[in-house]
Design a protein around this motif. Structure first.
Motif, PDB file in Angstrom:
ATOM      1  N   PRO A 200      29.905 -16.369  13.069  1.00 33.63           N
ATOM      2  CA  PRO A 200      28.847 -15.825  12.206  1.00 33.63           C
ATOM      3  C   PRO A 200      28.042 -14.767  12.960  1.00 33.63           C
ATOM      4  CG  PRO A 200      28.644 -18.233  12.430  1.00 33.63           C
ATOM      5  CD  PRO A 200      29.717 -17.789  13.374  1.00 33.63           C
ATOM      6  N   LYS A 201      27.735 -13.654  12.292  1.00 32.24           N
ATOM      7  CA  LYS A 201      26.986 -12.600  13.006  1.00 32.24           C
ATOM      8  C   LYS A 201      25.606 -13.112  13.399  1.00 32.24           C
ATOM      9  CE  LYS A 201      25.049 -10.310   8.943  1.00 32.24           C
ATOM     10  NZ  LYS A 201      24.904  -9.131   8.134  1.00 32.24           N
ATOM     11  N   GLU A 202      25.105 -14.096  12.656  1.00 32.71           N
ATOM     12  CA  GLU A 202      23.774 -14.651  12.961  1.00 32.71           C
ATOM     13  C   GLU A 202      23.738 -15.343  14.319  1.00 32.71           C
ATOM     14  OE1 GLU A 202      25.524 -15.294  10.191  1.00 32.71           O
ATOM     15  OE2 GLU A 202      24.389 -14.171   8.696  1.00 32.71           O
TER      16      GLU A 202
ATOM     17  N   ARG B 142      24.912 -24.456   0.857  1.00 31.37           N
ATOM     18  CA  ARG B 142      26.029 -23.513   0.932  1.00 31.37           C
ATOM     19  C   ARG B 142      26.107 -22.653  -0.326  1.00 31.37           C
ATOM     20  NH1 ARG B 142      29.777 -24.732   5.578  1.00 31.37           N
ATOM     21  NH2 ARG B 142      31.555 -24.785   4.188  1.00 31.37           N
ATOM     22  N   GLN B 143      26.253 -21.362  -0.089  1.00 28.62           N
ATOM     23  CA  GLN B 143      26.522 -20.455  -1.200  1.00 28.62           C
ATOM     24  C   GLN B 143      28.043 -20.417  -1.335  1.00 28.62           C
ATOM     25  OE1 GLN B 143      25.598 -16.348  -0.427  1.00 28.62           O
ATOM     26  NE2 GLN B 143      25.460 -15.817  -2.580  1.00 28.62           N
ATOM     27  N   LYS B 144      28.556 -20.959  -2.425  1.00 25.43           N
ATOM     28  CA  LYS B 144      30.011 -21.161  -2.481  1.00 25.43           C
ATOM     29  C   LYS B 144      30.793 -19.884  -2.721  1.00 25.43           C
ATOM     30  CE  LYS B 144      29.535 -25.980  -3.599  1.00 25.43           C
ATOM     31  NZ  LYS B 144      28.199 -26.039  -4.224  1.00 25.43           N
TER      32      LYS B 144
ATOM     33  N   GLY C  93      29.247 -10.281   6.693  1.00 26.10           N
ATOM     34  CA  GLY C  93      29.051  -9.515   7.935  1.00 26.10           C
ATOM     35  C   GLY C  93      30.195  -8.575   8.219  1.00 26.10           C
ATOM     36  N   THR C  94      30.650  -7.867   7.185  1.00 18.49           N
ATOM     37  CA  THR C  94      31.840  -7.010   7.347  1.00 18.49           C
ATOM     38  C   THR C  94      31.619  -5.883   8.362  1.00 18.49           C
ATOM     39  OG1 THR C  94      31.133  -5.789   5.401  1.00 18.49           O
ATOM     40  CG2 THR C  94      32.868  -7.409   5.088  1.00 18.49           C
ATOM     41  N   ARG C  95      30.363  -5.466   8.522  1.00 16.14           N
ATOM     42  CA  ARG C  95      30.130  -4.371   9.477  1.00 16.14           C
ATOM     43  C   ARG C  95      30.333  -4.835  10.919  1.00 16.14           C
ATOM     44  NH1 ARG C  95      24.517  -2.708   7.135  1.00 16.14           N
ATOM     45  NH2 ARG C  95      24.617  -4.932   6.650  1.00 16.14           N
TER      46      ARG C  95
HETATM   47  P1  UTP Z   1      24.084  -7.633   3.804  1.00 10.90           P
HETATM   48  O1  UTP Z   1      23.971  -6.631   2.734  1.00 10.90           O
HETATM   49  O2  UTP Z   1      23.697  -7.234   5.182  1.00 10.90           O
HETATM   50  O3  UTP Z   1      25.568  -8.180   3.802  1.00 10.90           O
HETATM   51  O4  UTP Z   1      23.250  -8.885   3.351  1.00 10.90           O
HETATM   52  P2  UTP Z   1      26.310  -8.988   4.918  1.00 10.90           P
HETATM   53  O5  UTP Z   1      27.467  -9.667   4.295  1.00 10.90           O
HETATM   54  O6  UTP Z   1      25.374  -9.863   5.678  1.00 10.90           O
HETATM   55  O7  UTP Z   1      26.816  -7.855   5.938  1.00 10.90           O
HETATM   56  P3  UTP Z   1      27.848  -6.667   5.663  1.00 10.90           P
HETATM   57  O8  UTP Z   1      27.156  -5.683   4.781  1.00 10.90           O
HETATM   58  O9  UTP Z   1      29.081  -7.241   5.033  1.00 10.90           O
HETATM   59  O10 UTP Z   1      28.113  -6.125   7.033  1.00 10.90           O
HETATM   60  C1  UTP Z   1      21.848  -8.944   3.429  1.00 10.90           C
HETATM   61  C2  UTP Z   1      21.439 -10.399   3.597  1.00 10.90           C
HETATM   62  O11 UTP Z   1      21.859 -11.175   2.492  1.00 10.90           O
HETATM   63  C3  UTP Z   1      22.672 -12.256   2.907  1.00 10.90           C
HETATM   64  C4  UTP Z   1      23.218 -11.842   4.257  1.00 10.90           C
HETATM   65  O12 UTP Z   1      23.573 -12.987   5.015  1.00 10.90           O
HETATM   66  C5  UTP Z   1      22.039 -11.055   4.836  1.00 10.90           C
HETATM   67  O13 UTP Z   1      21.055 -11.939   5.345  1.00 10.90           O
HETATM   68  N1  UTP Z   1      23.706 -12.474   1.881  1.00 10.90           N
HETATM   69  C6  UTP Z   1      24.377 -11.418   1.348  1.00 10.90           C
HETATM   70  C7  UTP Z   1      23.972 -13.750   1.462  1.00 10.90           C
HETATM   71  O14 UTP Z   1      23.368 -14.739   1.967  1.00 10.90           O
HETATM   72  N2  UTP Z   1      24.902 -13.942   0.497  1.00 10.90           N
HETATM   73  C8  UTP Z   1      25.589 -12.910  -0.067  1.00 10.90           C
HETATM   74  O15 UTP Z   1      26.417 -13.152  -0.972  1.00 10.90           O
HETATM   75  C9  UTP Z   1      25.320 -11.620   0.383  1.00 10.90           C
END
Ligand code: UTP
Length: 286
Positions: free
Chosen positions: A25-27, A102-104, A14-16
């Motif tokens: 968590p952004k969720e 968990r995705q490690k 969720g870097t944005r």
């Molecule tokens: P995003 O491309 O939006 O990346 O992922 P992000 O990390 O959530 O947000 P930013 O870009 O850094 O702001 C699309 C979806 O894939 C999941 C994210 O949680 C989102 O639901 N995802 C992405 C994973 O579960 N694992 C990852 O390694 C990458």
């Protein structure tokens, strides 16, 4: 075979949304009166899904706690005579069977889905990206399951996007099959508008056949060293049909601060308790 299971990928950094996502968590950001993630969970339930597999990662414990039962809180509410709230809290923890994995290492959306392979097994399943929130009469996943029931193969959700936005989406080369349904002939990841085969962009809802796991295992890492779902889908196209469904509803990308704000305002305006006063407030502001 029926679509019984849904994967919700919630492991991204969720870097944005930094700096908020350093510790939150952004969720779990609120969207009007509940956290973002709850919209996907409810969409899955209202589409007939029986089990949710939530892919999380380090720092995402708040999601698990949210859907868990809290006896302490229930006790406090009971003592205070807050019966309605108590009932709501109990319902929340009994929504659906959710299992967490968990995705490690955050190696991309494709990798996150692959993490759920053992729990999915050999059956078709849904994937929901919780950033994409769709306001619709019929839940988008339910609309897609109906398409799946007809063709018994992979279905991706697509939306008509503006030409200058093709560089943000996976774009399909479509062959129209029926109203809102297309067969995917090819799939191009984030093309320049001149190279885009259409203006139909893939958004965060999928129904996938279990063979996607084999494809995910063999594709090399793509952009940012991530395992991309689009690459796996493109490989799968050699052996299985993929359909695209142009869903009915309005989608919001809540993965960016602006998109999140747009969704907040749009959904709050429709909320019976908040809507009228918010409308008045916005009118004054403008
Ligand atoms: P995003 O491309 O939006 O990346 O992922 P992000 O990390 O959530 O947000 P930013 O870009 O850094 O702001 C699309 C979806 O894939 C999941 C994210 O949680 C989102 O639901 N995802 C992405 C994973 O579960 N694992 C990852 O390694 C990458």
């Amino acid at each position: 075979m029926k679509v019984r299971k849904a994967v919700i990928t919630a492991a991204g950094w969720g870097t944005r949304f930094l700096p908020i996502t350093r510790s939150q968590p952004k969720e779990m950001l609120p969207l009007v009166d509940k956290p973002l993630i709850q919209y996907s969970v409810e969409e899955a339930i209202n589409s007939g899904i029986e089990q949710i597999i939530m892919v999380t990662a380090l720092g995402k414990r708040a999601i698990e706690d949210y859907f868990d039962r809290s006896f302490e809180l229930e006790y406090v509410l009971e003592q205070k005579g807050e019966t309605k709230l108590l009932q709501e809290m109990r319902e929340l923890s009994n929504l659906v069977d959710i299992c967490y994995i968990r995705q490690k290492e955050q190696l991309g959306l494709g990798h996150a889905i692959l993490t759920a392979k053992g729990i999915i097994g050999e059956e078709p399943f849904a994937v929901l990206l919780p950033d994409d929130i769709v306001d619709s009469k019929v839940p988008v996943l339910k609309q897609m399951i109906e398409v799946y029931e007809q063709y018994k193969t992979n279905v991706v959700a697509v939306e008509r996007i503006s030409r200058q936005d093709t560089i943000k989406y996976g774009i399909i080369e479509p062959k129209r099959v029926s109203e809102r349904v297309y067969q995917v002939l090819s799939l191009v990841e984030k093309p320049e508008s001149a190279e885009a085969p259409s203006n139909l962009g893939v958004v965060g809802r999928y129904i996938l056949m279990p063979q996607i796991f084999d494809a995910l295992k063999v594709i090399p890492s793509g952009k940012n060293q991530e395992i991309q779902l689009t690459d796996a889908l493109r490989l799968l196209l050699n052996q299985q049909a993929v359909y695209a469904y142009e869903f009915e509803g309005v989608r919001y990308d809540t993965g960016t601060p602006l998109g999140w704000l747009e969704a907040t305002v749009a959904l709050a305006l429709k909320h019976p308790d908040i809507g009228p006063e918010l409308r008045e407030y916005l009118r004054q502001l403008l």
